[in-house]
Design an enzyme around this catalytic site. Structure first.
Site, PDB file in Angstrom:
ATOM      1  N   ASP A   1      20.311 -86.271 -35.068  1.00  0.00           N
ATOM      2  CA  ASP A   1      19.367 -87.342 -34.738  1.00  0.00           C
ATOM      3  C   ASP A   1      19.875 -88.225 -33.610  1.00  0.00           C
ATOM      4  O   ASP A   1      19.118 -89.035 -33.080  1.00  0.00           O
ATOM      5  CB  ASP A   1      19.076 -88.188 -35.977  1.00  0.00           C
TER       6      ASP A   1
ATOM      7  N   ASP B   1      15.088 -89.285 -51.252  1.00  0.00           N
ATOM      8  CA  ASP B   1      15.459 -88.274 -52.240  1.00  0.00           C
ATOM      9  C   ASP B   1      14.859 -88.585 -53.611  1.00  0.00           C
ATOM     10  O   ASP B   1      14.237 -87.719 -54.238  1.00  0.00           O
ATOM     11  CB  ASP B   1      16.988 -88.146 -52.328  1.00  0.00           C
TER      12      ASP B   1
END
Length: 739
Positions: free
Chosen positions: A142, A454
């Site tokens: 990223d 998550d």
């Protein structure tokens, strides 16, 4: 042969004794809580007398007890039906019948996540005990860093030596750094001269591998190139990392390795790790389209090579597979000290909570170390629908739509013939605008709206009817680099606290959204996770209100001679003893129990409070979501202090001042309370309010030690002065309500 094929790939174990004791404790503790509430409520119906406690302190303490009891009730769902599992990888089909697996590794900042560490994770994943032609690695960068891309190229070259070495000599630890750092026996080959020569040669190549990465990083730092791509502004870059093989290297197929850096623009939301994983899902779908995916953090290396086969013992189980979304492994860490003073190993989560959820519908995701079924993240959409219908949900890529309809995975030509660049359509899948007007991040892929993607994604998969499994083998399959200083611990805790409360305060609130779609017990488990940071409210109250009431002689608890005194005493001892028993039965010690109590208190008055504040401001639209990666750069001085069990208090004053102020406040109230009780003689009424600050002081003595120490990790004088000023303000603000 027929008998072998009918043997189960995994079995679950139920500890009936543990379940009985858990449920008995729930019953007795719940009865005691009912008596406590009765005692508190009676205050409002009795006539007021001169000795009656003041209304405000009584209400604050009562509300705090309600919040504590509420979170305790939620947490009992974990203890209702805990199970453990055993797997039998040797019963899996032959290698040629095993499915393909895509491995996703995420990194974002080469300054906080050293490239050498990231590449060690990559190499350990490439060396998994799995057919290499069925293993495909994708690294999400990223940061768009040339250092990371070069590191992957160098790692590929080293892998052509490392993987044959691991295979030939059956090396268990296949992370080069961990292998060469360990003082362990090399098994049957320890005395073999050929092995010794090969090991020496591989170690030399590993040192050269590290030097190549460091040299390139230094060259980039001194180049002064004004065109260097920034982490928040760069185009899509996708490259298949592959070099021509040399004749002198043993021929061995290697897993494919793909570098992916999605497009980023300052004006465009990127959704942090969830956005990076969704980009990997799309890119991998048109390049390898494996039915299963392993997700790893960049510092969570594969410490054992068997995890893929262990996970497939669940995924290929005909009874579990149709509804099984993922298999979660516990997060364990290689740099934990003997006493683990920061409670970094998360014992409670993986030894109690996740096993408890596994006995219901399965645990939520833990961010790393899980094997996901690809189609589980594609929502409930009918992939047999028309291309136009699918494009409205998944985006306009024809290749992606084609991959959805593939009955089996396929291998792309992109991984053949040396280093290759993908076509424009694949680059489009990693672009900023691809997800616009689609369901990515809303119903497809990893879900957006919180930095705890998550937990949110795992919860929503359970709501959609998917199950999960928790696999905790004796040997840890993944080892990470844990936080070993207070600063990173509290920053990480603030991020988690804010993200979890984002879920709990959204329309996906587990207590409202969950029971309609899953079992009540499972909903309670997820609710406890999302509301855990609310502990900050009662702990702040119990750190101030009873102590201040002690100074002014207002009792908030029953006399020692009152039968209700034993109710309060029982509730405290019941909670403390249950926690202690869980620590001792899961491999901990009495000291570990004290440390967990301490860290719980320290986090509650600091990072959990700031997490609650951050979540509230975001809810009101006054603040945007932010994500600061945990610093994984090793600091020798901090490591030495950690190994010596010394707390490193070099952190922000916003974290230190509350902790130090609470300690100073409790010490002053304790001393003043003893003086007052001794002079007045009301020990019977004030004993419990004396014990409370004493308990806080004893458990958190390292903070007092930090104020006295004179090393670099001690608490500075300026923090002590600010803390005393804060304590003075508390006295001036709250004292009028107690007069």
């Amino acid at each position: 042969m027929e008998e072998t094929t009918t043997l189960p790939l995994n079995i679950s174990h139920v500890n009936k004794t543990l379940i009985f004791t858990n449920r008995l404790h729930m019953l007795l503790h719940s009865i005691a809580l009912c008596f406590l509430f009765y005692y508190r409520l009676c205050y409002f119906f009795h006539p007021r007398e001169p000795t009656t406690p003041l209304l405000l302190p009584w209400v604050l303490v009562f509300l705090s007890e309600i919040i504590l009891s509420f979170i305790w009730i939620l947490g009992q769902a974990y203890r209702w039906n805990p199970i453990s599992r055993t797997v039998f990888p040797q019963r899996l089909p032959e290698d040629h019948k095993l499915p393909h697996i895509d491995v996703f590794i995420c990194t974002a900042d080469p300054t906080k996540e050293p490239t050498i560490e990231v590449m060690n994770t990559v190499l350990s994943a490439m060396a998994l005990d799995y057919p290499p032609d069925k293993l495909h690695l994708y690294v999400s960068d990223d940061g768009g860093s040339a250092v990371t891309l070069n590191g992957m190229r160098v790692a590929w070259k080293f892998a052509r030596w490392w993987l044959p070495f691991c295979t030939r000599y059956r090396i268990r630890c296949r992370c080069p750094k961990a292998y060469f750092s360990a003082q362990e026996s090399d098994g049957d080959f320890g005395g073999d001269m050929e092995f010794v020569a090969d090991r020496k040669m591989i170690k030399e190549k590993y040192e050269a591998f590290k030097e190549d990465i460091l040299r390139f990083k230094e060259d980039q730092g001194h180049s002064g190139d004004a065109t260097v791509i920034t982490g928040q502004n760069h185009p899509s870059v996708i490259e298949v990392v592959q070099e021509d093989r040399r004749d002198e290297i043993e021929h061995m197929n290697l897993p494919s390795l793909v570098y992916v850096s999605r497009e980023k623009k300052p004006s465009h939301p990127h959704h942090f790790k969830a956005g990076a994983l969704n980009a990997l899902y799309r890119v991998s779908a048109v390049m390898s389209n494996s039915p299963y995916n392993l997700v790893l953090d960049c510092d969570m290396f594969c410490s054992e090579p068997d995890s893929a086969r262990q996970a497939l013992c669940f995924h290929l189980d005909p009874k579990m597979s149709p509804s099984l979304a993922y298999v979660q492994f516990p997060q364990k860490f290689h740099n934990i000290s003997k006493n683990d003073i920061y409670d970094s190993q998360h014992r409670s989560a993986y030894k109690v909570l996740w096993q408890g959820m596994d006995g219901l519908k399965g645990p939520v995701l833990s961010g790393t170390g899980f094997y996901m079924k690809r189609k589980a993240l594609y929502g409930n959409y009918n992939i047999e629908g028309t291309d136009l219908e699918l494009q409205q949900q998944f985006g306009t890529s024809n290749k992606l739509i084609k991959s959805l309809k593939q009955k089996k995975n396929f291998s792309s030509d992109l991984v053949n013939g040396g280093r290759a660049l993908p076509d424009e359509e694949i680059l489009l899948l990693a672009s900023c605008n691809y997800e616009t007007n689609t369901k990515w991040g809303e119903e497809i892929g990893f879900l957006y709206g919180t930095v705890c993607e998550d937990v949110h994604t795992g919860f929503m998969l359970n709501c959609k009817g998917w199950n999960s499994a928790f696999c905790d083998p004796p040997q840890p399959q993944f080892l990470g680099n844990s936080t070993i200083n207070l600063n990173e611990l509290l920053i990480q805790g603030t991020r988690w606290g804010s993200g979890l409360l984002d879920i709990g305060s959204s329309r996906f609130c587990p207590l409202i959204y969950g029971p309609q779609r899953m079992s009540l017990l499972q909903s309670l488990c997820v609710a406890e996770l999302t509301y855990f940071p609310l502990y900050c409210l009662p702990l702040w109250c119990f750190a101030i209100v009873p102590q201040l009431s002690l100074l002014y002689g207002f009792p908030l608890y029953p006399k020692v001679s009152d039968p209700f005194f034993f109710i309060f005493l029982f509730i405290f001892l019941s909670s403390a003893t249950k926690h202690l028993v869980e620590v001792l039965t899961t491999g901990g010690t009495f000291r570990k129990w004290i440390i967990e109590q301490r860290i719980w208190m320290m986090k509650s008055v600091t990072c959990h409070f700031y997490g609650l504040l951050d979540a509230t401001l975001k809810k009101l639209g006054l603040r945007e979501t932010s994500f600061i990666p945990t610093n994984k750069v090793e600091d020798h001085e901090q490591t030495m202090m950690y190994q010596m069990d010394k707390y490193d208090f070099r952190t922000s004053k916003m974290f230190l001042v509350p902790m130090v102020a609470v300690m100073i406040f409790n010490m002053s109230c304790f001393i003043g309370g003893i003086y007052r009780v001794a002079s007045v003689g009301d020990w019977d009424r004030m004993l419990m309010q004396l014990l409370l600050p004493a308990y806080v002081i004893v458990v958190n003595y390292p903070i007092i030690e930090g104020m006295i120490r004179k090393d670099k990790g001690s608490i500075s004088t300026s923090v002590i002065i600010l803390s005393n000023f804060f304590v003075t303000i508390i006295h001036f603000v709250l004292s009028p309500f107690l007069r």
